[in-house]
Every structure is written in C-alpha cells, then in structure tokens.
Design a protein around this motif. Structure first.
Motif, PDB file in Angstrom:
ATOM      1  N   ARG A  97       0.844  -1.194   0.000  1.00 25.15           N
ATOM      2  CA  ARG A  97       0.000   0.000   0.000  1.00 25.15           C
ATOM      3  C   ARG A  97       0.883   1.249   0.000  1.00 25.15           C
ATOM      4  N   PRO A  98       0.329   2.355  -0.478  1.00 24.84           N
ATOM      5  CA  PRO A  98       1.075   3.625  -0.396  1.00 24.84           C
ATOM      6  C   PRO A  98       0.813   4.314   0.935  1.00 24.84           C
ATOM      7  N   VAL A  99       1.763   5.096   1.388  1.00 29.26           N
ATOM      8  CA  VAL A  99       1.549   5.998   2.515  1.00 29.26           C
ATOM      9  C   VAL A  99       2.021   7.383   2.091  1.00 29.26           C
ATOM     10  N   THR A 100       1.360   8.390   2.629  1.00 30.38           N
ATOM     11  CA  THR A 100       1.674   9.774   2.278  1.00 30.38           C
ATOM     12  C   THR A 100       1.875  10.578   3.551  1.00 30.38           C
ATOM     13  N   ILE A 101       2.955  11.339   3.576  1.00 23.61           N
ATOM     14  CA  ILE A 101       3.269  12.165   4.745  1.00 23.61           C
ATOM     15  C   ILE A 101       3.429  13.607   4.289  1.00 23.61           C
ATOM     16  N   GLY A 102       2.765  14.515   4.991  1.00 23.02           N
ATOM     17  CA  GLY A 102       2.932  15.940   4.722  1.00 23.02           C
ATOM     18  C   GLY A 102       4.142  16.460   5.469  1.00 23.02           C
ATOM     19  N   MET A 103       5.022  17.147   4.761  1.00 22.07           N
ATOM     20  CA  MET A 103       6.205  17.731   5.389  1.00 22.07           C
ATOM     21  C   MET A 103       6.767  18.835   4.497  1.00 22.07           C
ATOM     22  N   THR A 104       7.636  19.637   5.050  1.00 23.47           N
ATOM     23  CA  THR A 104       8.302  20.686   4.287  1.00 23.47           C
ATOM     24  C   THR A 104       9.533  20.114   3.603  1.00 23.47           C
ATOM     25  N   ASP A 105      10.209  20.960   2.821  1.00 26.67           N
ATOM     26  CA  ASP A 105      11.453  20.514   2.224  1.00 26.67           C
ATOM     27  C   ASP A 105      12.523  20.270   3.287  1.00 26.67           C
ATOM     28  N   ILE A 106      12.457  20.989   4.408  1.00 28.57           N
ATOM     29  CA  ILE A 106      13.357  20.683   5.528  1.00 28.57           C
ATOM     30  C   ILE A 106      13.110  19.255   5.980  1.00 28.57           C
ATOM     31  N   GLY A 107      11.831  18.903   6.119  1.00 30.04           N
ATOM     32  CA  GLY A 107      11.484  17.554   6.547  1.00 30.04           C
ATOM     33  C   GLY A 107      12.011  16.497   5.595  1.00 30.04           C
ATOM     34  N   GLU A 108      11.908  16.763   4.299  1.00 25.58           N
ATOM     35  CA  GLU A 108      12.400  15.794   3.325  1.00 25.58           C
ATOM     36  C   GLU A 108      13.902  15.581   3.475  1.00 25.58           C
ATOM     37  N   ILE A 109      14.641  16.658   3.689  1.00 28.10           N
ATOM     38  CA  ILE A 109      16.092  16.542   3.856  1.00 28.10           C
ATOM     39  C   ILE A 109      16.431  15.776   5.132  1.00 28.10           C
ATOM     40  N   TYR A 110      15.700  16.073   6.211  1.00 33.38           N
ATOM     41  CA  TYR A 110      16.043  15.490   7.505  1.00 33.38           C
ATOM     42  C   TYR A 110      15.487  14.081   7.702  1.00 33.38           C
ATOM     43  N   PHE A 111      14.214  13.874   7.346  1.00 33.27           N
ATOM     44  CA  PHE A 111      13.549  12.614   7.696  1.00 33.27           C
ATOM     45  C   PHE A 111      13.680  11.512   6.648  1.00 33.27           C
ATOM     46  N   LEU A 112      13.640  11.865   5.369  1.00 30.54           N
ATOM     47  CA  LEU A 112      13.444  10.837   4.348  1.00 30.54           C
ATOM     48  C   LEU A 112      14.572   9.807   4.216  1.00 30.54           C
ATOM     49  N   PRO A 113      15.844  10.173   4.292  1.00 32.03           N
ATOM     50  CA  PRO A 113      16.868   9.131   4.112  1.00 32.03           C
ATOM     51  C   PRO A 113      16.720   7.956   5.069  1.00 32.03           C
ATOM     52  N   ALA A 114      16.548   8.245   6.364  1.00 35.37           N
ATOM     53  CA  ALA A 114      16.418   7.160   7.347  1.00 35.37           C
ATOM     54  C   ALA A 114      15.066   6.464   7.216  1.00 35.37           C
ATOM     55  N   LEU A 115      14.010   7.230   6.917  1.00 37.57           N
ATOM     56  CA  LEU A 115      12.675   6.645   6.858  1.00 37.57           C
ATOM     57  C   LEU A 115      12.535   5.689   5.684  1.00 37.57           C
ATOM     58  N   ILE A 116      13.029   6.078   4.514  1.00 43.42           N
ATOM     59  CA  ILE A 116      12.862   5.203   3.348  1.00 43.42           C
ATOM     60  C   ILE A 116      13.703   3.941   3.495  1.00 43.42           C
ATOM     61  N   GLU A 117      14.852   4.039   4.159  1.00 47.78           N
ATOM     62  CA  GLU A 117      15.670   2.847   4.382  1.00 47.78           C
ATOM     63  C   GLU A 117      14.967   1.892   5.346  1.00 47.78           C
ATOM     64  N   ARG A 118      14.316   2.440   6.355  1.00 49.45           N
ATOM     65  CA  ARG A 118      13.580   1.610   7.316  1.00 49.45           C
ATOM     66  C   ARG A 118      12.415   0.905   6.624  1.00 49.45           C
ATOM     67  N   LEU A 119      11.683   1.610   5.787  1.00 45.78           N
ATOM     68  CA  LEU A 119      10.574   0.997   5.066  1.00 45.78           C
ATOM     69  C   LEU A 119      11.074  -0.074   4.101  1.00 45.78           C
ATOM     70  N   ARG A 120      12.189   0.176   3.465  1.00 47.53           N
ATOM     71  CA  ARG A 120      12.740  -0.810   2.529  1.00 47.53           C
ATOM     72  C   ARG A 120      13.020  -2.131   3.237  1.00 47.53           C
ATOM     73  N   ARG A 121      13.514  -2.060   4.466  1.00 56.53           N
ATOM     74  CA  ARG A 121      13.869  -3.275   5.200  1.00 56.53           C
ATOM     75  C   ARG A 121      12.657  -3.946   5.842  1.00 56.53           C
ATOM     76  N   GLU A 122      11.743  -3.149   6.396  1.00 56.10           N
ATOM     77  CA  GLU A 122      10.665  -3.718   7.195  1.00 56.10           C
ATOM     78  C   GLU A 122       9.339  -3.832   6.437  1.00 56.10           C
ATOM     79  N   ALA A 123       9.156  -3.023   5.406  1.00 60.87           N
ATOM     80  CA  ALA A 123       7.870  -3.022   4.684  1.00 60.87           C
ATOM     81  C   ALA A 123       8.143  -2.820   3.201  1.00 60.87           C
ATOM     82  N   PRO A 124       8.711  -3.811   2.525  1.00 63.67           N
ATOM     83  CA  PRO A 124       9.128  -3.628   1.127  1.00 63.67           C
ATOM     84  C   PRO A 124       7.989  -3.337   0.161  1.00 63.67           C
ATOM     85  N   GLY A 125       6.756  -3.662   0.533  1.00 64.53           N
ATOM     86  CA  GLY A 125       5.620  -3.382  -0.344  1.00 64.53           C
ATOM     87  C   GLY A 125       4.962  -2.041  -0.091  1.00 64.53           C
ATOM     88  N   VAL A 126       5.475  -1.290   0.882  1.00 61.90           N
ATOM     89  CA  VAL A 126       4.907   0.017   1.210  1.00 61.90           C
ATOM     90  C   VAL A 126       5.686   1.098   0.469  1.00 61.90           C
TER      91      VAL A 126
END
Length: 303
Positions: A97-126
């Motif tokens: 399934r898709p998930v959508t998170i609202g955030m600023t460009d600051i948020g994308e710089i700060y949160f996304l690298p660690a978050l997408i790696e975590r999803l890749r390992r724990e929820a590969p279909g998300v």
C-alpha cells in the motif's frame, strides 16, 4: 439537547457540508438525493435554532455558530469512525500500500533518508510519497485519509487531531566554512551587518522568525530571498551570504556543502516539531505502525 434527540446521520450531513460547501457534492459523497440533503439541513436548523449554512455565490457558508460546532462534531464523528473500523493487526512485511506524509522541504532533507531505508527493510511493499504541508488542504486531506501523517511546526492543526512531540530545536546561523563570521560566537551587530539569504516559508511556523527579528529591531541586509530550503546549501557554499535555519537542517548540510554553523545571536524561541494525525485514524493499525516507525527513528522526547 439530549443525544437521543439527535439522528447521527444529520451530523454526518453537517460535517460534509462544512467540508464541501455544496449540497450537490454532499449528495454525491453520501449517495443520497439533493432534496434529502436539504431536508436534513432543515432538521438541523430546527434542532439548533440557527441557519447553520447560508447560500452564497461561493457555496454554503457556515454561520459563526456552525463554525463553533464544527470542530466538536468533526472530532466526535472521527472517534466513532475510528472505533467501528478498528482492526486488530497490520503486517508491514506483507503489506502492499502507499503511505503519504505531509512535510516541508526541511522535513524531506532530515527525515526521508532514514525513513525510506527503514521501510525498505521492514515493509518492502509500502511506497512513500510526500506532499507539501502548504500545497494541499492539509486538514481535509488528513481527515479523508489522503495524507496519513503530517510532520512539522503546524499550529493550525488543533481540534480533531492528535499530535506528539518529536523534538525541539533552536535556530542557528549557517554559512560557508572560512566565512569571516565562522567563529564560536557572533554578535548581534555582526549578524545585522552581514548579507543574508532569507527563506520565505509561508504557511509554516518558521515564518515567525522574520517577524520576531523585525519586532526586535534587527535590520538585515537581505541580498537574496528564496521560497524553499533545498537550494540553501548550494548558495551558501558559493557565496558570503549567511542564513538562519533550524539546527537539525544545518547539521544535515554541514559536511555535504562544507558549511559552518554558529549559535544565533538573537533570542529566538526553540521550535517544537510534532507528528500530527487525524482522530479518525488514531486506532487504525497501519497508521499506528507508521507513527511508531517515525517515533522510533526520530523522537527524542519520551511519550
């Protein structure tokens, strides 16, 4: 008025009118006729002794009393929805399934690298998408489920939403390494005398910084104004400009762009970065799992 006097379906119509502002759209959403919507509105007007919604060229505009009722009704309906649609489990490894998170460009710089790696390992279909908190109708999109979570400094999200603190941070001055102000401390006079890059982040709490500086009588030489933070590292790296940014963003930019940070000489309030979600999805297992991942990765506040 007692609850047994009120038909819950009337409150659903009320809530839909608050969001859509058009009888035809409410009828389509609820799968009923336009006369049925008008009839429900007539009953609501009689029950509450108020017109509630007035027909205008822009649609059905709520009266002050309807505005007063709106947040409480929306919150109550969201909690009922959450309760009756509760599921017992969510399996991230097998979810698709898709998930959508609202955030600023600051948020994308700060949160996304660690978050997408975590999803890749724990929820590969998300799959993950982001939207700008200011580019969508965030309140309605969180309520409808189009957006699962919002992260940031979002004082406009109050009743009808849950929130939890991730962390607080301060503002710092950011510049290229070797800049004449690249030192342990900077005076307010030196700060005011520098040439500044200003990021205009309308619709977020970060815009208050410029207001506070102006109110404090700090006059800056603003050489460049941009509408987002994405270009900040590139600009500072190749210029003598300085800028005011949240500290965690600064930390992400220091090494890649060979920048330096200095404590801010002005008295600026710390920023509280929170996660927000609509009450309707408070007990939804997928939403709870996603919140848990965000809290585990980024929260420095117990909760």
């Amino acid at each position: 008025m007692e609850l047994h006097e009120l038909d819950l379906n009337l409150l659903v119509v009320f809530d839909q009118l608050r969001v859509e502002r058009r009888v035809s759209k409410v009828a389509d959403n609820l799968g009923i006729s336009q006369p049925a919507v008008s009839n429900s509105l007539a009953k609501l007007r009689k029950l509450f002794g108020d017109e509630l919604f007035l027909r205008t060229p822009k649609g059905m505009e709520p009266t002050p009393y309807a505005e007063q009722l709106a947040e409480s009704v929306g919150y109550a309906l969201a909690m009922i929805h959450s309760g009756v649609n509760q599921r017992t489990s969510f399996d991230p490894k097998n979810a698709a399934r898709p998930v959508t998170i609202g955030m600023t460009d600051i948020g994308e710089i700060y949160f996304l690298p660690a978050l997408i790696e975590r999803l890749r390992r724990e929820a590969p279909g998300v799959t993950l998408s982001t939207v700008r908190n200011t580019a969508v109708n965030l309140r309605d999109d969180l309520e409808s489920g189009k957006v699962d979570l919002a992260i940031g400094l979002l004082p406009q999200l109050k009743a009808g939403f849950f929130q939890r603190r991730l962390f607080t941070q301060s503002y710092v001055c950011l510049m290229r390494r070797g800049h004449r102000l690249d030192k342990r401390r900077m005076s307010l006079h030196e700060y005011a005398g520098a040439e500044h890059l200003v990021v205009v982040s309308a619709g977020t709490g970060h815009g208050r910084v410029d207001e506070l500086l102006a109110r404090s009588g700090v006059e800056r030489m603003v050489r460049l104004t941009v509408p987002h933070y994405v270009s900040v590292g590139h600009i500072l790296q190749a210029s003598d400009l300085i800028t005011t940014v949240p500290e965690r963003l600064a930390d992400r930019l220091l090494d890649p762009f060979k920048l330096a940070k200095v404590p801010h000489p002005a008295k600026l309030p710390d920023i509280a970065i929170n996660v927000f979600w609509h009450a309707k999805y408070h007990r939804a297992p997928a939403n709870r799992w996603l919140r848990g991942v965000v809290f585990e990765l980024f929260s420095s506040d117990p909760g």
